[in-house]
Write an enzyme that holds these catalytic residues in place. Structure first.
Site, PDB file in Angstrom:
ATOM      1  N   TYR A 228       0.809  -1.216   0.000  1.00 39.17           N
ATOM      2  CA  TYR A 228       0.000   0.000   0.000  1.00 39.17           C
ATOM      3  C   TYR A 228       0.845   1.270   0.000  1.00 39.17           C
ATOM      4  CZ  TYR A 228       0.420   1.398   4.909  1.00 39.17           C
ATOM      5  OH  TYR A 228       0.893   1.864   6.101  1.00 39.17           O
ATOM      6  N   ILE A 229       2.152   1.161   0.307  1.00 38.16           N
ATOM      7  CA  ILE A 229       3.051   2.317   0.198  1.00 38.16           C
ATOM      8  C   ILE A 229       3.899   2.212  -1.074  1.00 38.16           C
ATOM      9  CG2 ILE A 229       5.045   3.493   1.248  1.00 38.16           C
ATOM     10  CD1 ILE A 229       2.462   3.934   2.764  1.00 38.16           C
TER      11      ILE A 229
ATOM     12  N   CYS B 221      -0.626  -0.389  11.702  1.00 42.61           N
ATOM     13  CA  CYS B 221       0.328   0.651  12.108  1.00 42.61           C
ATOM     14  C   CYS B 221       0.166   1.004  13.584  1.00 42.61           C
ATOM     15  CB  CYS B 221       0.120   1.909  11.266  1.00 42.61           C
ATOM     16  SG  CYS B 221       0.218   1.561   9.512  1.00 42.61           S
TER      17      CYS B 221
ATOM     18  N   LYS C 132     -19.478   3.858  17.749  1.00 48.42           N
ATOM     19  CA  LYS C 132     -18.810   4.937  17.018  1.00 48.42           C
ATOM     20  C   LYS C 132     -19.509   6.290  17.100  1.00 48.42           C
ATOM     21  CE  LYS C 132     -15.582   5.106  15.306  1.00 48.42           C
ATOM     22  NZ  LYS C 132     -14.238   5.359  15.927  1.00 48.42           N
TER      23      LYS C 132
ATOM     24  N   HIS D  53     -12.980  23.867  24.020  1.00 50.81           N
ATOM     25  CA  HIS D  53     -11.878  24.550  24.714  1.00 50.81           C
ATOM     26  C   HIS D  53     -10.737  24.741  23.723  1.00 50.81           C
ATOM     27  CE1 HIS D  53      -8.449  25.186  27.320  1.00 50.81           C
ATOM     28  NE2 HIS D  53      -9.265  25.348  28.367  1.00 50.81           N
TER      29      HIS D  53
ATOM     30  N   ARG E 117      -7.589  24.671  23.893  1.00 49.46           N
ATOM     31  CA  ARG E 117      -6.384  23.841  23.986  1.00 49.46           C
ATOM     32  C   ARG E 117      -6.699  22.371  24.275  1.00 49.46           C
ATOM     33  NH1 ARG E 117      -5.462  28.642  25.673  1.00 49.46           N
ATOM     34  NH2 ARG E 117      -6.240  28.250  27.767  1.00 49.46           N
TER      35      ARG E 117
ATOM     36  N   ASP F 121       8.868  -7.650  -5.745  1.00 47.05           N
ATOM     37  CA  ASP F 121       7.990  -8.209  -4.719  1.00 47.05           C
ATOM     38  C   ASP F 121       8.151  -9.730  -4.702  1.00 47.05           C
ATOM     39  OD1 ASP F 121       5.416  -6.694  -3.235  1.00 47.05           O
ATOM     40  OD2 ASP F 121       5.393  -8.883  -3.179  1.00 47.05           O
TER      41      ASP F 121
ATOM     42  N   LYS G 147       8.941   8.367  13.695  1.00 45.22           N
ATOM     43  CA  LYS G 147       7.818   7.605  13.134  1.00 45.22           C
ATOM     44  C   LYS G 147       7.067   6.848  14.245  1.00 45.22           C
ATOM     45  CE  LYS G 147       5.076   5.319  10.632  1.00 45.22           C
ATOM     46  NZ  LYS G 147       4.104   5.780   9.676  1.00 45.22           N
TER      47      LYS G 147
HETATM   48  N1  SAJ Z   1      -9.272   5.490  15.700  1.00 46.98           N
HETATM   49  C1  SAJ Z   1     -10.093   5.713  16.798  1.00 46.98           C
HETATM   50  N2  SAJ Z   1     -10.367   7.002  17.161  1.00 46.98           N
HETATM   51  C2  SAJ Z   1      -9.857   8.058  16.488  1.00 46.98           C
HETATM   52  C3  SAJ Z   1      -9.023   7.845  15.385  1.00 46.98           C
HETATM   53  C4  SAJ Z   1      -8.733   6.537  15.006  1.00 46.98           C
HETATM   54  O1  SAJ Z   1     -10.582   4.787  17.438  1.00 46.98           O
HETATM   55  O2  SAJ Z   1     -10.172   9.198  16.871  1.00 46.98           O
HETATM   56  C5  SAJ Z   1      -8.943   4.108  15.294  1.00 46.98           C
HETATM   57  C6  SAJ Z   1      -9.385   3.769  13.879  1.00 46.98           C
HETATM   58  O3  SAJ Z   1     -10.752   3.400  13.837  1.00 46.98           O
HETATM   59  C7  SAJ Z   1      -8.459   2.623  13.557  1.00 46.98           C
HETATM   60  C8  SAJ Z   1      -7.166   3.005  14.285  1.00 46.98           C
HETATM   61  O4  SAJ Z   1      -7.532   3.961  15.252  1.00 46.98           O
HETATM   62  O5  SAJ Z   1      -8.941   1.394  14.081  1.00 46.98           O
HETATM   63  C9  SAJ Z   1      -6.077   3.557  13.415  1.00 46.98           C
HETATM   64  O6  SAJ Z   1      -6.616   4.415  12.418  1.00 46.98           O
HETATM   65  P1  SAJ Z   1      -5.989   5.824  12.047  1.00 46.98           P
HETATM   66  O7  SAJ Z   1      -6.886   6.436  11.057  1.00 46.98           O
HETATM   67  O8  SAJ Z   1      -5.710   6.607  13.275  1.00 46.98           O
HETATM   68  O9  SAJ Z   1      -4.554   5.503  11.445  1.00 46.98           O
HETATM   69  P2  SAJ Z   1      -3.969   4.490  10.332  1.00 46.98           P
HETATM   70  O10 SAJ Z   1      -3.492   3.271  11.041  1.00 46.98           O
HETATM   71  O11 SAJ Z   1      -4.846   4.325   9.155  1.00 46.98           O
HETATM   72  O12 SAJ Z   1      -2.696   5.367   9.824  1.00 46.98           O
HETATM   73  C10 SAJ Z   1      -1.727   5.803  10.777  1.00 46.98           C
HETATM   74  C11 SAJ Z   1      -1.454   7.308  10.544  1.00 46.98           C
HETATM   75  N3  SAJ Z   1      -0.662   7.832  11.662  1.00 46.98           N
HETATM   76  C12 SAJ Z   1      -1.013   8.940  12.324  1.00 46.98           C
HETATM   77  O13 SAJ Z   1      -2.011   9.569  12.064  1.00 46.98           O
HETATM   78  C13 SAJ Z   1      -0.089   9.401  13.395  1.00 46.98           C
HETATM   79  C14 SAJ Z   1      -0.728   7.506   9.213  1.00 46.98           C
HETATM   80  O14 SAJ Z   1      -0.336   8.862   9.043  1.00 46.98           O
HETATM   81  C15 SAJ Z   1       0.526   6.614   9.151  1.00 46.98           C
HETATM   82  O15 SAJ Z   1       1.227   6.760   7.933  1.00 46.98           O
HETATM   83  C16 SAJ Z   1       0.066   5.172   9.284  1.00 46.98           C
HETATM   84  O16 SAJ Z   1      -0.551   5.025  10.588  1.00 46.98           O
HETATM   85  C17 SAJ Z   1       1.281   4.265   9.172  1.00 46.98           C
HETATM   86  O17 SAJ Z   1       1.462   3.671   8.088  1.00 46.98           O
HETATM   87  O18 SAJ Z   1       2.091   4.208  10.105  1.00 46.98           O
END
Ligand code: SAJ
Length: 429
Positions: free
Chosen positions: A17-18, A276, A420, A260, A262, A37, A222
């Site tokens: 995917y990357i 991730c 959700k 708020h 902050r 690959d 990262k």
């Molecule tokens: N989630 C929550 N509540 C939230 C946000 C997300 O429960 O408020 C859950 C999602 O439903 C999911 C999980 O967290 O199950 C992860 O989803 P995500 O959208 O937060 O992140 P990923 O895993 O799709 O992508 C992350 C991203 N990292 C950050 O935002 C810091 C992305 O930028 C990275 O490139 C990616 O990990 C990676 O490849 O490391």
């Protein structure tokens, strides 16, 4: 159209995917890209220009570039001047229950083994895979053992024959094409020269800034990004459990506190999934078991959330059964992917919840999941249903993923467990 001053071939190891979108970025600037690959199906789909990804905008773009012969795929190393490694770094599956699961960097070392066969003086290797601190140095050391005829930069040798840098990917699935071009990059070379040369490579397509540092800091950056998000989601998940006990609507609460200037509380859910955020914080914990108390606790809180949701569903099932003569209920689960509007079920907490009830096999289970065509093998006793399904006939409906399609459903007068918070935004409720 070749990018001015850059006449090099770029090999990308790992067309996932990357890797695939990154290949498209370079090729769209006229660079010759070689994809490597281990998966024959992926190689065939690239060489036949029939890539079928769910990433918006990717298929058309990449298949056009493949047809123009700017991207070719192979299962073994080809001579290039730049090698970019975008392979997975999972956690050792067997370690799941021990104190801190270790990262599995074998895919990186396998790619390095392949690269070592064609490596020559002046080549640049960039590691993008999320990795524990120290992995880029290990990679350099590993290559030194394989190629004693070349010098490597892990001894801070700025004049080394081969240059190596760590440059983490930071893109969000679902928005990869945009973010690849527009997110700032962190570049951690094993020497300053390595950083500078890696920067030139990303400048080919980047519309944002490159920040140069050393490899250890870039690796830790990262991990910090994803651990930070994990900790914040754990806070929201803990809050949702506290609010549930106290009869407070957590979604309304979060909306209010986020007024708020902050405060920015994230959203709770059935847990944290994906390859991730549910994985990477363990790379910090595994190397720093004594000092990473909060990061570890956050992982545990998020990992235990599906269990809490399962208990909540079981409590409701028991209440309904007590008041009814029926022994078998109809339960409809909305969503099994790890986050909204994608088809990815890796490490999905929603999937874990549905799997539990399908294994238990006490009730009739229906899965409403518009993003997949068939249920995974791990779900046995359940039916995947489409938009015509009469979910209002179910005894319990559980919202596990906030897919866009679910947001307009009128759930009025139905027994809904909403993990959700979509009922909150839905006028019908
Ligand atoms: N989630 C929550 N509540 C939230 C946000 C997300 O429960 O408020 C859950 C999602 O439903 C999911 C999980 O967290 O199950 C992860 O989803 P995500 O959208 O937060 O992140 P990923 O895993 O799709 O992508 C992350 C991203 N990292 C950050 O935002 C810091 C992305 O930028 C990275 O490139 C990616 O990990 C990676 O490849 O490391």
């Amino acid at each position: 159209m070749k990018t001015k001053g850059f006449n090099k071939t770029i090999s990308i190891y790992g067309l996932g995917y990357i890797g695939l979108p990154t290949a498209a970025m370079f090729a769209s600037k006229g660079i010759q890209v070689i994809g490597i690959d281990v998966n024959k199906d992926i190689i065939d789909s690239v060489n036949n220009a029939s890539v079928l990804s769910t990433e918006p905008g990717l298929n058309k773009k990449i298949n056009e570039l493949i047809s123009k012969k700017l991207i070719k795929a192979f299962d073994h190393a080809q001579e290039s001047e730049v090698f970019i490694i975008t392979v997975p770094t999972p956690i050792h599956k067997d370690d799941k229950n021990i104190e801190a699961p270790q990262a599995d960097i074998s895919y990186i070392l396998n790619a390095a083994g392949e690269i070592s066969k064609v490596l020559k003086k002046g080549d640049l290797i960039i590691l993008e895979s999320t990795s524990p601190v120290g992995t880029t140095k290990k990679l350099s050391n590993f290559l030194e053992q394989k190629r004693k005829d070349l010098t490597f930069p892990h001894k801070q040798d700025s004049d080394s024959d081969v240059r190596i840098a760590y440059c983490p990917e930071r893109v969000m699935p679902g928005n990869i094409i945009y973010e690849l071009e527009n997110n700032d990059r962190i570049i951690g070379g094993l020497s300053k020269r390595c950083s500078r040369e890696a920067k030139k490579v990303y400048e080919i397509f980047l519309n944002a800034e490159c920040f140069l540092t050393d490899a250890d800091t870039a690796e830790m950056a990262k991990l910090t990004e994803n651990a930070s998000r994990d900790v914040q989601i754990a806070f929201a998940n803990e809050l949702s459990i506290i609010c549930d006990k106290n009869g407070i609507n957590v979604w309304e609460l979060i909306k209010l506190v986020n007024k708020h200037p902050r405060v920015n509380v994230l959203q709770p859910g059935p847990g944290v999934g994906g390859h991730c955020i549910a994985v990477d914080p363990w790379f910090i914990v595994a190397e720093n078991p004594v000092d990473s108390k909060l990061i570890k606790k956050a992982r545990q809180i998020n990992d235990s959330k599906p269990g809490w949701v399962i208990k909540k569903i079981k409590d409701d099932i028991n209440k309904i059964l007590e008041a009814s003569s029926s022994r078998e209920l109809k339960i409809g689960f909305f969503g099994i992917t790890f986050k909204p509007n994608i088809d990815d079920i890796r490490e999905s907490p929603s999937l874990e919840i549905v799997e539990y009830f399908s294994k238990e096999n006490l009730h009739k289970i229906y899965v409403i999941e518009p993003n997949i065509k068939s249920l995974p093998d791990s779900i046995k006793n359940a039916e995947l249903v489409d938009e015509n399904f009469k979910y209002e006939n179910c005894d319990i409906l559980v919202i596990l993923v906030d897919h866009d399609q679910f947001k307009s459903i009128n759930f009025k007068n139905m027994h809904v467990i909403d993990t959700k918070g979509i009922l909150n935004d839905n006028d019908g409720n």
